[in-house]
Enzyme design. Structure first.
Site, PDB file in Angstrom:
ATOM      1  N   ALA A   7     -52.488 -63.380  -7.796  1.00 42.73           N
ATOM      2  CA  ALA A   7     -52.852 -61.970  -7.648  1.00 42.73           C
ATOM      3  C   ALA A   7     -52.958 -61.639  -6.164  1.00 42.73           C
ATOM      4  CB  ALA A   7     -54.171 -61.683  -8.360  1.00 42.73           C
ATOM      5  N   ASN A   9     -52.298 -58.709  -2.805  1.00 38.57           N
ATOM      6  CA  ASN A   9     -52.708 -57.346  -2.505  1.00 38.57           C
ATOM      7  C   ASN A   9     -51.737 -56.312  -3.060  1.00 38.57           C
ATOM      8  OD1 ASN A   9     -55.164 -57.600  -0.798  1.00 38.57           O
ATOM      9  ND2 ASN A   9     -53.803 -58.811   0.482  1.00 38.57           N
ATOM     10  N   VAL A  13     -48.260 -61.907  -9.728  1.00 36.49           N
ATOM     11  CA  VAL A  13     -47.140 -62.676 -10.267  1.00 36.49           C
ATOM     12  C   VAL A  13     -47.666 -63.613 -11.341  1.00 36.49           C
ATOM     13  CG1 VAL A  13     -45.303 -64.324  -9.755  1.00 36.49           C
ATOM     14  CG2 VAL A  13     -45.905 -62.562  -8.079  1.00 36.49           C
ATOM     15  N   ALA A 109     -56.807 -67.362  -0.702  1.00 29.51           N
ATOM     16  CA  ALA A 109     -56.288 -68.316  -1.686  1.00 29.51           C
ATOM     17  C   ALA A 109     -54.786 -68.490  -1.558  1.00 29.51           C
ATOM     18  CB  ALA A 109     -56.644 -67.845  -3.101  1.00 29.51           C
ATOM     19  N   ASP A 110     -54.067 -67.392  -1.291  1.00 27.11           N
ATOM     20  CA  ASP A 110     -52.608 -67.505  -1.194  1.00 27.11           C
ATOM     21  C   ASP A 110     -52.198 -68.432  -0.058  1.00 27.11           C
ATOM     22  OD1 ASP A 110     -53.638 -65.709   0.666  1.00 27.11           O
ATOM     23  OD2 ASP A 110     -52.021 -64.227   0.437  1.00 27.11           O
ATOM     24  N   ARG A 111     -52.896 -68.330   1.069  1.00 28.89           N
ATOM     25  CA  ARG A 111     -52.565 -69.175   2.218  1.00 28.89           C
ATOM     26  C   ARG A 111     -52.898 -70.638   1.926  1.00 28.89           C
ATOM     27  NH1 ARG A 111     -55.297 -66.186   7.233  1.00 28.89           N
ATOM     28  NH2 ARG A 111     -53.972 -67.605   8.450  1.00 28.89           N
ATOM     29  N   THR A 133     -48.018 -58.731   2.093  1.00 24.20           N
ATOM     30  CA  THR A 133     -48.600 -57.497   2.604  1.00 24.20           C
ATOM     31  C   THR A 133     -48.931 -57.670   4.081  1.00 24.20           C
ATOM     32  OG1 THR A 133     -49.546 -57.089   0.413  1.00 24.20           O
ATOM     33  CG2 THR A 133     -50.414 -55.794   2.245  1.00 24.20           C
TER      34      THR A 133
END
Length: 258
Positions: A7, A9, A13, A109-111, A133
């Site tokens: 999830a 910004n 997905v 979290a994505d990083r 983003t």
């Protein structure tokens, strides 16, 4: 199968992962107000188109940089897949790496997921670039420790700011200039394309050069995000492009938790 949910910004997905293979992936615009029921109607229909049913999912893991999405995604997991969702970065799926930074709890979290996957694929000094983003540059050493990084405005965000602030500038598509490689534009649109595209390429190349100089050792550059391939056409700064790095990180984190 594992349902991995990233999830971000801009988009959420959903990916179905079986072993090391991503079987299917779908995306929807991020909206924290979207309920678990709404997710279920949308997702179940897409799964059915590929001959899949909710019974095929036996685990759910969520990585998010939008905390308000967590509750509704947990409802989706429990109500419609009959499992308790794991949240990346929280017990029992904490980050399996050392965070050598002043504010480790602020790491997105994505990083973190990108770095987990990148280090597993390339166990050496790394610069991991995610075109989202925001465009982020993360430094991971050969032991897998996070050393810090850079956050820059994403190219779409930069273009939006330019168009919204200048009344006479048109909205343009983000694409590589075709044919003539001149950086002297002769129309408003061509000048904008040059500024947005080549300006962004120059920023990426410049920051990578500075990061490599500061690291002091050879560092492989791994990129991810939808625009990585677009820039790869006109720069040799990337050593590898991994479009599914975040989903791979979620799958690896789930496997570690088992």
């Amino acid at each position: 199968m594992l349902l991995a949910v990233d999830a971000g910004n801009t988009n959420v997905v959903f990916a179905l992962v079986e072993g090391d293979e991503i079987r299917s992936r779908w995306r929807i615009a991020t909206d924290p107000r979207r309920t678990g029921d709404e997710y279920a109607v949308w997702l179940h229909n897409l799964m059915a188109l590929e001959g899949l049913t909710p019974a095929d999912v036996d685990a759910v893991i969520i990585g998010t940089v939008v905390p308000r999405t967590i509750h509704n995604l947990e409802v989706l997991a429990s109500k419609y897949f009959g499992v308790e969702a794991m949240i990346a970065g929280q017990p029992p799926v904490e980050w399996p790496m050392r965070l050598d930074v002043d504010e480790p709890k602020s790491l997105g979290a994505d990083r973190a997921l990108d770095m987990i996957a990148a280090h597993a694929l390339y166990p050496e000094d790394l610069i991991v670039i995610d075109f989202g983003t925001a465009t982020t540059f993360d430094v991971v050493d050969y032991e897998g420790a996070y050393k810090g990084g850079i956050i820059a405005p994403g190219i779409n965000l930069s273009l939006d700011a330019l168009v919204n602030a200048a009344a006479m500038l048109p909205r343009i598509a983000i694409e590589a200039p075709e044919g003539d490689k001149s950086v002297v534009g002769t129309t408003t649109e061509s000048q904008m394309h040059i500024g947005v595209y080549w300006g962004y390429v120059a920023m990426v190349e410049g920051l990578v050069a500075r990061l490599r100089a500061e690291i002091g050792r050879p560092a492989k550059v791994v990129s991810t995000g939808g625009l990585a391939a677009l820039f790869d056409k006109n720069t040799d700064v990337f050593d590898a492009i991994e479009p599914d790095l975040t989903i791979q990180g979620l799958a690896m984190l789930y496997q570690r938790s088992r």
